[in-house]
Enzyme design. Structure first.
Site, mmCIF file in Angstrom:
data_model
loop_
_atom_site.group_PDB
_atom_site.id
_atom_site.type_symbol
_atom_site.label_atom_id
_atom_site.label_comp_id
_atom_site.label_asym_id
_atom_site.label_seq_id
_atom_site.Cartn_x
_atom_site.Cartn_y
_atom_site.Cartn_z
ATOM 1 C CB SER A 96 2.764 -1.773 -8.711
ATOM 2 O OG SER A 96 2.573 -0.578 -9.415
ATOM 3 C CB SER A 97 1.994 -4.019 -3.058
ATOM 4 O OG SER A 97 0.881 -3.206 -2.683
ATOM 5 C CB SER A 98 -2.655 -4.094 -5.998
ATOM 6 O OG SER A 98 -2.970 -3.455 -4.784
ATOM 7 C CB SER A 106 -0.965 0.015 1.197
ATOM 8 O OG SER A 106 -1.830 -1.096 1.159
ATOM 9 C CG ASP A 142 0.731 -0.473 -11.683
ATOM 10 O OD1 ASP A 142 1.486 0.469 -11.962
ATOM 11 O OD2 ASP A 142 -0.279 -0.354 -10.968
#
Length: 399
Positions: free
Chosen positions: A133-135, A129, A179
């Protein structure tokens, strides 16, 4: 001041899984999915604009073993609870459900190729978070695990497209392919150019004076979440600007700003409502900065590259109108610190972090000085803020 090494993160993730499940170690798989920075190309990938990305040594690590049936059972080192679901019966997740990207990955892959096996696993992330671009990183890790377990040989274009479907179709985000493209195609010590219309990418190796700079990530202490920010609103404003410019320029099918010739923009943009004119100005000026940035990178001109990063960030504040007061102040503190070439916000939300390119001899004391100034101004989020020196890394891979 540095992110956890890959070896330790993988070891800790596996240990976390073993504490919760009895697993067959001979069937274990481990996937590394790095985060990314985007030095230039802010907020324009969803409009078909050119962007620059680079994968770094902050990452998601997924340790997993196959299940007999079409079921996923998943733990997170970073978040409490367990995510568990049947692939044949995936429901709409809550906004705060950390397992929603796993659900999305299973759904889009099942629709695309079919799945017969799920997995039990644990995932860990470095600084989730934070706008790095951890998602997308976690979504790609889940996709790769499911593809491997179901004997699907996916090419890089397919990984990018399937992760896009997770975000655009399943989670209803309006972002582009910056991303996932950065994470899939990223190469160590290289800058990645992405044409977000065609999906074409090109890697530019490190300049000769690479050792003259390093990457500094400063987390604001405010988590970033696109689903609860004004991200989709900004995208829609860009589309409205494209539609109006298209009508005025005789291009009635213009869906995004990439459809609009710059000559049409220059001639017709004064007639746009102010907020839409600003969104269009950001798109066209940022596209130009990407082109200038590639040339500066190839020459090893880090002063110009850093100046372009600062200009990108200013346009994000003024023309695209994103950024919380805390992150605006943090970027100002960073950009006025001795030894910093340039900096800009990470991510499209209102929390997150700032990426800076700094001189190679920039010290930990310099980074702590940035944090001290920020914490003095914003003691609340400042308590959770942190600074990290990052290195470039390779892209998505099986360990």
């Amino acid at each position: 001041m540095k992110f956890t090494s890959l070896e330790k993160q993988a070891e800790d993730t596996l240990a976390y899984l073993k504490r919760r499940e009895s697993i067959d170690g001979s069937l274990l798989g481990t996937i590394v999915s790095p985060y990314r920075i985007s030095p230039l190309g802010a907020h324009i990938d969803h409009q078909g604009g050119p962007v620059l990305g680079m994968t770094i040594d902050a990452r998601s690590v997924l340790a997993f073993v196959p299940n007999d049936g079409k079921r996923v059972r998943l733990y997170s080192v970073n978040y409490p609870g367990v995510t568990e679901f049947d692939i044949d019966n995936i429901k709409t997740p809550g906004r705060d459900d950390w397992g929603r990207y796993a659900m999305g990955a299973a759904k889009v892959l099942d629709e695309y190729r079919g799945t017969a096996r799920g997995f039990t696993g644990a995932i860990s992330g470095a600084l989730p978070s934070a706008g790095l671009s951890s998602s997308a990183s976690s979504g790609l890790a889940y996709l790769m695990a499911l593809a491997l377990l179901n004997d699907h040989e996916l090419g890089p274009e397919e990984y990018v497209e399937l992760d896009r479907r997770i975000e655009n179709d399943y989670l209803k985000l309006s972002n582009g392919i910056l991303d996932q493209s950065s994470i899939v195609y990223g190469k160590r010590e290289s800058l990645l150019y992405i044409d977000t219309v065609t999906g074409h990418t090109a890697s530019y190796p490190r300049p000769k004076n690479w050792d003259d700079f390093r990457i500094l990530i400063v987390y604001s202490g405010i988590p970033r979440d696109l689903t609860s920010s004004g991200f989709n609103t900004r995208v829609e404003e860009c589309r409205k600007a494209a539609g109006l410019l298209g009508i005025m320029g005789g291009l009635r099918s213009a869906k995004t700003l990439s459809y609009i010739p710059e000559t049409v923009y220059r001639e017709k943009s004064p007639k746009l409502p102010e907020e839409l004119r600003k969104r269009a100005e950001h798109f066209f000026s940022e596209s130009e900065r990407v082109t200038m940035g590639i040339a500066a990178w190839n020459r090893g001109d880090m002063k110009l590259f850093g100046r372009l990063m600062n200009e990108s960030c200013l346009s994000s504040f003024v023309n695209y109108e994103v950024g919380s007061p805390e992150r605006i102040a943090l970027q100002e503190i960073i950009s006025t610190t001795e030894g910093v070439y340039g900096s800009r916000l990470n991510g499209g939300g209102y929390g997150g972090s700032v990426t800076a390119f700094v001189k190679r001899d920039f010290s930990e004391d310099g980074a702590f000085g940035i944090l001290e100034r920020y914490r003095k101004k914003y003691p609340g989020p400042g308590a959770d803020a942190g600074a990290y020196f990052a290195e470039s890394d390779d892209g998505l891979r099986l360990l």
